[in-house]
Design an enzyme around this catalytic site. Structure first.
Site, PDB file in Angstrom:
ATOM      1  N   HIS A  81       8.818  -4.176  -3.310  1.00  0.00           N
ATOM      2  CA  HIS A  81       7.891  -4.144  -2.267  1.00  0.00           C
ATOM      3  C   HIS A  81       8.801  -5.266  -0.920  1.00  0.00           C
ATOM      4  O   HIS A  81       9.815  -5.436  -1.056  1.00  0.00           O
ATOM      5  CB  HIS A  81       6.928  -5.381  -2.125  1.00  0.00           C
ATOM      6  CG  HIS A  81       5.922  -6.234  -0.806  1.00  0.00           C
ATOM      7  ND1 HIS A  81       4.927  -4.771  -0.561  1.00  0.00           N
ATOM      8  CD2 HIS A  81       5.663  -6.915  -0.542  1.00  0.00           C
ATOM      9  CE1 HIS A  81       4.285  -4.814   0.409  1.00  0.00           C
ATOM     10  NE2 HIS A  81       4.996  -6.576   0.679  1.00  0.00           N
TER      11      HIS A  81
ATOM     12  N   ASP B  43       1.194  -1.997  -0.107  1.00  0.00           N
ATOM     13  CA  ASP B  43      -0.070   0.245  -0.168  1.00  0.00           C
ATOM     14  C   ASP B  43       1.107   1.566  -0.222  1.00  0.00           C
ATOM     15  O   ASP B  43       0.706   2.337   0.011  1.00  0.00           O
ATOM     16  CB  ASP B  43      -0.483   0.097   1.085  1.00  0.00           C
ATOM     17  CG  ASP B  43       0.270  -0.371   2.341  1.00  0.00           C
ATOM     18  OD1 ASP B  43       0.759   0.070   2.945  1.00  0.00           O
ATOM     19  OD2 ASP B  43      -1.112  -0.130   3.710  1.00  0.00           O
TER      20      ASP B  43
ATOM     21  N   CYS C 268       3.986  -0.529   2.957  1.00  0.00           N
ATOM     22  CA  CYS C 268       5.307  -1.867   2.881  1.00  0.00           C
ATOM     23  C   CYS C 268       6.269  -1.620   4.730  1.00  0.00           C
ATOM     24  O   CYS C 268       6.374  -2.216   4.951  1.00  0.00           O
ATOM     25  CB  CYS C 268       5.162  -2.593   1.842  1.00  0.00           C
ATOM     26  SG  CYS C 268       6.700  -1.625   0.827  1.00  0.00           S
TER      27      CYS C 268
END
Length: 192
Positions: free
Chosen positions: A176, A54, A57
């Site tokens: 990520h 989002d 992270c």
């Protein structure tokens, strides 16, 4: 109205596309990266703890690691402390930020906006923010990756490191961060 034959043909085509995507996923960069990370982590008795993708992270992964140490710091607090630290140590961070449009080092105004974005948006965090957080927390932060040796930011601190997993191919958006947790040994867990 679609005929029965046309509907069957469309459904068959859809199923073929799904099958092709599944095969691609098994040989794709995301799957290969996940498999490598699982092996690296298992060797250390760790496993990935999924963090939402989002924009927060990296901060959420740090927050999760800190919870393991009974610290209740929030993502908002981590973002605020990161921006404050970077603003009070401009000379340590400014040389590493360049305007993508001009290729020139950030101006003071651009750096100020960069720090404001850390606090007020879901701007992704990276190496610079990890460096700031390491100093703020006075804790090393280890980043495990699939295709290179782990990176430790803040090696000068002698505490147990916070451990994050960096994934280049995790989602369609790209990079990520996840957290880690101790690997649960199912063989001993099932004994009564």
């Amino acid at each position: 109205m679609i005929s029965k034959d046309k509907k069957a043909a469309l459904e068959k085509e859809r199923e073929e596309r799904i099958a092709e995507a599944e095969i691609e996923n098994l040989s794709g960069a995301r799957h290969i990266e996940s498999e490598k990370l699982a092996q690296i982590l298992a060797a250390r008795q760790l496993e990935i703890k999924q963090i939402p993708s989002d924009g927060h992270c990296m901060y959420r992964a740090i927050e999760d690691q800190l919870k393991e140490q009974d610290s209740a710091v929030t993502v908002a607090a981590l973002r605020s402390q990161t921006a404050e630290y970077m603003q009070s140590h401009v000379e340590d961070f400014l040389p590493f930020l360049t305007n993508p449009n001009t290729g020139n080092m950030y101006t003071s105004e651009e750096f100020g906006k960069y720090c404001d974005d850390i606090v007020n948006t879901a701007a992704w965090g990276g190496q610079l923010e990890l460096r700031a957080l390491s100093h703020i927390l006075q804790t090393p932060i280890e980043i495990i990756q699939a295709d290179s040796l782990p990176i430790v930011v803040g090696e000068e601190y002698k505490k147990k490191p916070l451990i994050l997993v960096y994934m280049r191919h995790a989602y369609g958006l790209g990079e990520h961060y996840n957290s880690v947790t101790q690997l649960v040994n199912t063989a001993t867990e099932n004994c009564s």
